[in-house]
Design a protein around this motif. Sequence first.
Motif, PDB file in Angstrom:
ATOM      1  N   MET B 537       0.866  -1.170   0.000  1.00  0.00           N
ATOM      2  CA  MET B 537       0.000   0.000   0.000  1.00  0.00           C
ATOM      3  C   MET B 537       0.910   1.229   0.000  1.00  0.00           C
ATOM      4  N   ARG B 538       0.517   2.221  -0.771  1.00  0.00           N
ATOM      5  CA  ARG B 538       1.416   3.364  -0.979  1.00  0.00           C
ATOM      6  C   ARG B 538       0.598   4.630  -1.236  1.00  0.00           C
ATOM      7  N   PRO B 539       1.015   5.712  -0.647  1.00  0.00           N
ATOM      8  CA  PRO B 539       0.252   6.951  -0.861  1.00  0.00           C
ATOM      9  C   PRO B 539       0.293   7.412  -2.318  1.00  0.00           C
ATOM     10  N   LYS B 540      -0.855   7.929  -2.757  1.00  0.00           N
ATOM     11  CA  LYS B 540      -1.008   8.367  -4.141  1.00  0.00           C
ATOM     12  C   LYS B 540      -1.468   9.822  -4.132  1.00  0.00           C
ATOM     13  N   ASN B 541      -0.894  10.614  -4.995  1.00  0.00           N
ATOM     14  CA  ASN B 541      -1.271  12.025  -5.061  1.00  0.00           C
ATOM     15  C   ASN B 541      -2.545  12.240  -5.869  1.00  0.00           C
TER      16      ASN B 541
END
Lengths: 764, 764
Positions: B537-541
């Motif tokens: 899981m990874r932050p997305k802009n």
Amino acid sequence: MTRISILIAGVVLTCGAVSAQKRPVDYVNPLIGTARMGHTFPGATVPFGSVQLSPETDTLSYEVDGAYNKDVYRYCAGYQYEDKSIVGFSHTHFSGTGHSDLGDFLIMPTVGELKLNPGTADDTQSGYRSKFSHDREVSEANYYKVMLDDYNITAELTTSERVGFHRYTFPKTADAHVVFDLKAGIYNYDGKNVWTFVRVVNDTLITGYRQTSGWARTRTVYFAMTFSKPFTSYGRKSYDKPQAYKGFWRKFNQEKNFADLAGRDLTMYFDFDTRENDEVLVKLALSPVSQQNALANLNHEIPHWNFDSVKAAGQDWWNNELSKIDIETISEDDKVNFYTSMYHTFLGPTVYMDANGQYRGLDQENHVADGFVNYTTFSLWDTFRALHPYFNIVQPRRNADMVTSMLAHYDQSVLNMLPIWSHYANDNWCMSGYHAVSVIADAIVKGVYTGDAEKALEACIATSNRVDYEGIGEYIHKGYIPADLNSTSVSSTLEYAYDDWCIAQIAKKLGKEEVYQEYMERAGNWKNVFDERIGFMRPKNSDGEFVKDFDVLDTHGQGFIEGNSWNYSLFIPHDPNALITLHGGKEKFAGYLDSLFTMELPDKYFENTEDISRDGIIGNYVHGNEPSHHVAYLYNYVGQPWKTQKQVRYILNEMYQARPDGLGGNDDCGQMSAWYIFGALGFYPISPGALTYDLGSPLIKRAELNLENGNTFTVVATNQSPDHVYVSRVLLNGTPLKRHYITHKEIMGGGVLEFVMSKKPNKK
Amino acid sequence: MTRISILIAGVVLTCGAVSAQKRPVDYVNPLIGTARMGHTFPGATVPFGSVQLSPETDTLSYEVDGAYNKDVYRYCAGYQYEDKSIVGFSHTHFSGTGHSDLGDFLIMPTVGELKLNPGTADDTQSGYRSKFSHDREVSEANYYKVMLDDYNITAELTTSERVGFHRYTFPKTADAHVVFDLKAGIYNYDGKNVWTFVRVVNDTLITGYRQTSGWARTRTVYFAMTFSKPFTSYGRKSYDKPQAYKGFWRKFNQEKNFADLAGRDLTMYFDFDTRENDEVLVKLALSPVSQQNALANLNHEIPHWNFDSVKAAGQDWWNNELSKIDIETISEDDKVNFYTSMYHTFLGPTVYMDANGQYRGLDQENHVADGFVNYTTFSLWDTFRALHPYFNIVQPRRNADMVTSMLAHYDQSVLNMLPIWSHYANDNWCMSGYHAVSVIADAIVKGVYTGDAEKALEACIATSNRVDYEGIGEYIHKGYIPADLNSTSVSSTLEYAYDDWCIAQIAKKLGKEEVYQEYMERAGNWKNVFDERIGFMRPKNSDGEFVKDFDVLDTHGQGFIEGNSWNYSLFIPHDPNALITLHGGKEKFAGYLDSLFTMELPDKYFENTEDISRDGIIGNYVHGNEPSHHVAYLYNYVGQPWKTQKQVRYILNEMYQARPDGLGGNDDCGQMSAWYIFGALGFYPISPGALTYDLGSPLIKRAELNLENGNTFTVVATNQSPDHVYVSRVLLNGTPLKRHYITHKEIMGGGVLEFVMSKKPNKK
């Protein structure tokens, strides 16, 4: 200008009627007393209403740099006639006080750039306030109207008992605002606002409460406010110190369109689009108990948006109350003075309970007023003298409920005390004495209060034995309050002695001989502070010696409160004959009175006199404060009633003028006005608790008192004219009256009291 | 030492019974978790009681010079085991939180010179605090006892539901005091105390309230306090800034024997004469509504002075609640852990209403709980996971009322939201998600909440569409929360997705197909933040690009709350199979889990981990915080249940120790303890809202769940021993179970679940 407006309104109100004859309500001019020290407010309210919706012309802080800001005194009622700008319209105001509080929920409509600070009087553009002119201002009973010149907004105010109703007529703009300043208040200062809680329920309804600690130490006022038109957006500005952590700050943008607000100091605004002459109406209801009760009050009292009908209903209500005394007068101005005085007397105490009977008690708990209307704002040091006795004649039902309210206060008092100076579920213990006992005694002996008199007596006794309060312990122990222990030792001793006489009257009525004797003995304590060597009341130290340095003219630092020894040396309302004897007999006493009214008080003494303007003084007689309100009538006791007549008539004409600056001092919650009514009717209760009224010189030509018991008591002044100030004869029901007083029974039984007036004194 | 004391107490309590056999309550050790980060409190309370009467070992300010004081964190529950002094005993405490509030009405008995400040830990003589030793301290369920060494006073505490009961045994002295510190509080700081109001009704009764603005923004707690013996005198110290004018200051000496007190910050004291071993007992009742209700609660619950009977009644109550699960265990320590965990799970949510059913709502209005018990303190980010599902088995009636309480909160919410983290008529919006919907869904699908499910669904939908709250608007619009707009964008996206699945389950149950489809679609939003290229899981802009600089191990600044990507990449409780697929299949996923439990987390990452001690971590698996509480059970989904069994058993033994420092992190209002109970019983609800419980490795030998419906569900672990951590076979009611879960219906129907334990894993 204002009078003309009122006349026009009068015509409008009676259109459809046979004639445009003026009604009592049309003579009311709420602007009287709004200049200088009258401290009345010009806004809208109904008789004894919980809401007093009125403009503020400034909102100064009570403190500047932690010290008293003397400029704030001008704003006890929020409005000063000479001011040029209006800050906004708030919902609670005292009438005529010399200290203050309230000013809750200030609303101001604006257009253009949003400003959330009030700005300054010098530069109204610096904030939300607006310039205004008396030319475009109308003040009537239950109606106030003004043009807000900076915004071209017409503001109109009216009320029901618990609801303030605003009508704002806007110009065309996409930038209309209603500022709702929850930070503002009268006699505010940094830290006075304790907590504020607001919920924006939907786009027309807001509820919440405001909690302050000022003159009332723990005071909460709940509100429900509704707009006639949905706002397009809203927001707030918080003035609170940020905290290191507040979880709730993080999750929302609380500055804009956030419905759940709380804090110590905050100001809100609501935005509107308006077309030319669009009206935005606002109703704001108060409750001492809860938001739900406020909302219920709102829906109960004004479930519609018809501003004019609310205005008319309130004015009709006023007219009914004012019609309790129908008068004929020498001049129109006398009618204005009389009905405006009546108006002022019916501004308080105010109803302090919800439509469902709930109210907040002194214990900060919610109570239900069971079988009575609960009232608040008891300025008893002032109002025991004439206002409550007057209510015993013209508002006996309300006065009985006021007594019940005071006894409820006592029940809720952890100090077991009756109110001293109470408002909004608090006692601020202002001024001196325990004069609730006078009000209670007067209501009991006159048969007005028909509740549990035994319990009432118990409350009076408990209060009078509160030994840790203001010298009472020493007073009981020594018979006087020592000057070395208390700065107002003499006036308090005198007032306690009078109050004790009142308690004795209740005991007498209840057949409690022992209590009667005990309190009659206490009632004689005034003699302990009378210095026969100088013929004045004088402070005495614990060692029994009178203080050495003593100035009988000075109001300050001499042992008296709001009065000097000259005035206070006459404060034995319950035993004038003994007083006269101690003063050296009738002749000497008459000379004393003559001196009082004629001497020239050096300026240095006047400068020290509180709460009154120079106009409030005649010689050294101070009418603008209360302690001498009975004094003019004392001539009756030395066989010189014509001097009473002359002085009373003089005071009526000089101290009460139909102008904004027409009052000689604070109206003091109606006490000054009640004095006027009695004076104008020709009699006065110099010693509440007694059943008699001393005769003076009526100002009216004819007055009909339409009593609640159905009887009518008529006062007729035959040969009345401005220079016929003397009474040559008095007839009661046609029979010549051979005494200088009438009795309560004679009044309440109905009948005719006729004064035959004359230019010359009748010295027989 | 403490355990011995408890044994003795156990004997005393059962004397008269046939044997001195220990009851479940005798295994409770409230000191567990009081050292380091457990943040439990050692004092007295009854199950779900409104009063938590417990010692404070310090009362640090939350702020120092306007900034966060990191030392205060140790005092979330007021007590730290390593401390050497006690400040006093206050009546409200959270159990196991990582932020705090409360600590109301701190009482401390002293002798000798009167001191009204708490003093310092280094020099107890500098204030009213006292040294103490664990040697002379006893902590049991609903009983706490300690010798206050500085004063030779024995202090004992017990409670009923709404009343704290103190017994202080004094030495002989004419100088005994009870300090009543209304200024003190947990996580206090200058300005947190909004208002305090106290009435000394008579020489044994005091009532009042305390209003604070901390984690709960607008919080008022009312009290009524009574002494068994009249005090000889009393007084207060005010810490308030003096105002330029307060009429009420002048008339009384408010410092001493003055009954009517109010202010922002004040401390009171009461003086007593005592003979040797004189007992001064104090009862203090709480109310969320009024002083009268507090007094009524007091008289209703403890109308006498029999301390021992109140203690015994509370302990019997505890025993009854704990007896809902009868267990046999391998070791005595396991019993201590089990029943202490149960004890911790029954410390909250707490009853928040008066004996007459009244309570203060989120709208700050008074309400009546009609047909339910109103609860407060919903730490939902923690407790939705295991505590409320556990209640659905062992406390279904209470859990139904908790749901009703949350729906009442929704009704009172001007934001139209269910609680996020709520206590005492406030929401502090702490942590993330809208997990009330999980609790509600779980209670509805399991048939526990039988109220208006349509309305409940409406509340869930409204909350999930509160677009201005914490990224919900963006989440709905884009299917994820953009990292450039929110600092915990990934964890919130994942939690919302799970919560939306819960809402879908309610809709399904109610046959609302459209709502079901809509929310099932939202429930898949977690896929939008999974970066298949890196398998995390990874932050997305906002622009749809994943953020560049990204550390899968770091807990801070990476888009997650209280967890790193390694842990949160497993947070799809509602669809583990899809998660496994996205992670690359069962084998790869199993490897991921293996790595999680075995990798060495560099110290620098640990330093950033909140709310847990090093003991709370296994490899990179963080048990001390909640997001991975379901993770050990995920091995079941890749066909390696023996690894679930091993890890669960390991966590049960390592993370829960029968010592004051035995908890690996904050107990978090019982969530950590509820995990333990499930684990020890051998099953766990990885996805509340689903009807299944994943099987693990039981720790008990035998457990009987005595269900409210009258059924008994028995768990038997055959061949149980410390090293028999693997399950070779499972039989349900004698029939071999061919799945890795059991259903809610199977539990509630009663029956026997048998685990056949083995030293070796069964890899078939």
